[in-house]
Enzyme design. Structure first.
Site, PDB file in Angstrom:
ATOM      1  N   ARG A 122       1.021  -1.391   0.088  1.00 27.18           N
ATOM      2  CA  ARG A 122       0.091   0.027   0.040  1.00 27.18           C
ATOM      3  C   ARG A 122       0.927   1.318  -0.162  1.00 27.18           C
ATOM      4  NH1 ARG A 122      -4.829  -1.643   4.115  1.00 27.18           N
ATOM      5  NH2 ARG A 122      -5.878  -3.311   2.997  1.00 27.18           N
ATOM      6  N   ASP A 155       2.734   4.253   2.354  1.00 22.79           N
ATOM      7  CA  ASP A 155       1.936   5.442   3.106  1.00 22.79           C
ATOM      8  C   ASP A 155       2.301   6.507   2.023  1.00 22.79           C
ATOM      9  OD1 ASP A 155       1.213   3.831   4.869  1.00 22.79           O
ATOM     10  OD2 ASP A 155       3.018   4.275   6.220  1.00 22.79           O
ATOM     11  N   ARG A 203       9.083   2.060   8.925  1.00 22.50           N
ATOM     12  CA  ARG A 203       9.437   3.232   9.748  1.00 22.50           C
ATOM     13  C   ARG A 203       9.687   3.476  10.895  1.00 22.50           C
ATOM     14  NH1 ARG A 203       4.860   7.012   7.217  1.00 22.50           N
ATOM     15  NH2 ARG A 203       6.022   8.676   8.560  1.00 22.50           N
TER      16      ARG A 203
END
Length: 253
Positions: A51, A53, A198
């Site tokens: 996906r 971010d 992250r």
């Protein structure tokens, strides 16, 4: 109908991620589907392997769609690139079996995070690196990376796509290496929670700055509490570089 598999590259700076958001923001999926509608007159659904971010980049994102198209896969690359915005590029296109699914058939994803570790910022790299001015302890980060590898409950480091789903993931490898004035952190796993990579990078940087030690990283895994996670790394340093399918990895080295 035939299934077409794409390998995509994009600069995520001005994008709200890969997946449609339904809020009018630009996404990779939205731009691809708009171009396919323009070219075929048919609404075609595009599915991606990851996906990604808002602000995250890709060099080896994989996607697929079904289309009743007579042109060759080679011509699909040129046709799509002629209509797509400059920050999205189709690198490859090929035929896929009907059972292939870009997301659900994937067995691994590899992300690479770039940190510029020097006092001065970079005018050329600023869109693609996290600028960390304080010196980082490379060896300590490598040791902490080994702690985070394996099968763990990563609830501290990310959220599942829906409440109640498992937060157990397999991180196959974390490699931290110097590259000029930068540090490159490569993370490969079977799948990742939202913001997990992250969060792992942010934790490794805390270790590199000697604000956390190896034992504290182990405790972060054990506590399984998202609120305990150190500050996450900015999106702009992250890039999806490769997606694996049954031993084959599509993307860059």
């Amino acid at each position: 109908m035939k299934r077409v598999r794409l390998t995509l590259e994009y600069d995520g700076t001005d994008l709200a991620g890969f997946q449609l958001q339904g809020k009018g923001e630009r996404t990779v999926q939205g731009d691809l589907e708009a171009v396919l509608l323009q070219m075929t007159g048919t609404q075609i659904r595009v599915s991606g392997a990851g996906r990604t971010d808002a602000g995250v980049h890709a060099l080896g994102q994989v996607a697929h769609f079904d289309v009743d198209w007579k042109i060759s896969e080679e011509k699909i690359v040129g046709a799509l690139n002629a209509h797509l915005p400059r920050d999205i590029s189709v690198r490859q296109a090929g035929h896929a079996e009907q059972e292939f699914h870009a997301r659900y058939s994937a067995t691994s994803r590899t992300y690479r995070y770039a940190i510029l570790n020097r006092p001065q910022p970079s005018a050329l790299l600023t869109r693609y690196v996290w600028h960390v001015t304080r010196p980082l302890n490379l060896v300590a980060m490598q040791e902490a990376g080994r702690v985070l590898c394996g099968t763990h409950d990563f609830a501290t480091f990310g959220q599942p796509s829906a409440p109640g789903l498992s937060t157990v993931r397999v991180v196959e490898r974390i490699v931290v290496r110097p590259w000029g004035s930068c540090l490159l952190i490569t993370v490969r796993g079977n799948a990742f929670l939202r913001q997990m990579v992250r969060s792992l990078v942010g934790t490794l940087v805390m270790v590199g700055q000697e604000r956390l030690d190896r034992g504290e990283v182990s405790k972060l895994l054990e506590v399984r509490d998202r609120r305990a996670c150190p500050p996450i790394a900015p999106a702009k340093g992250l890039c999806l570089v490769k997606v694996g399918y049954d031993g084959q990895r599509i993307g860059i080295n």
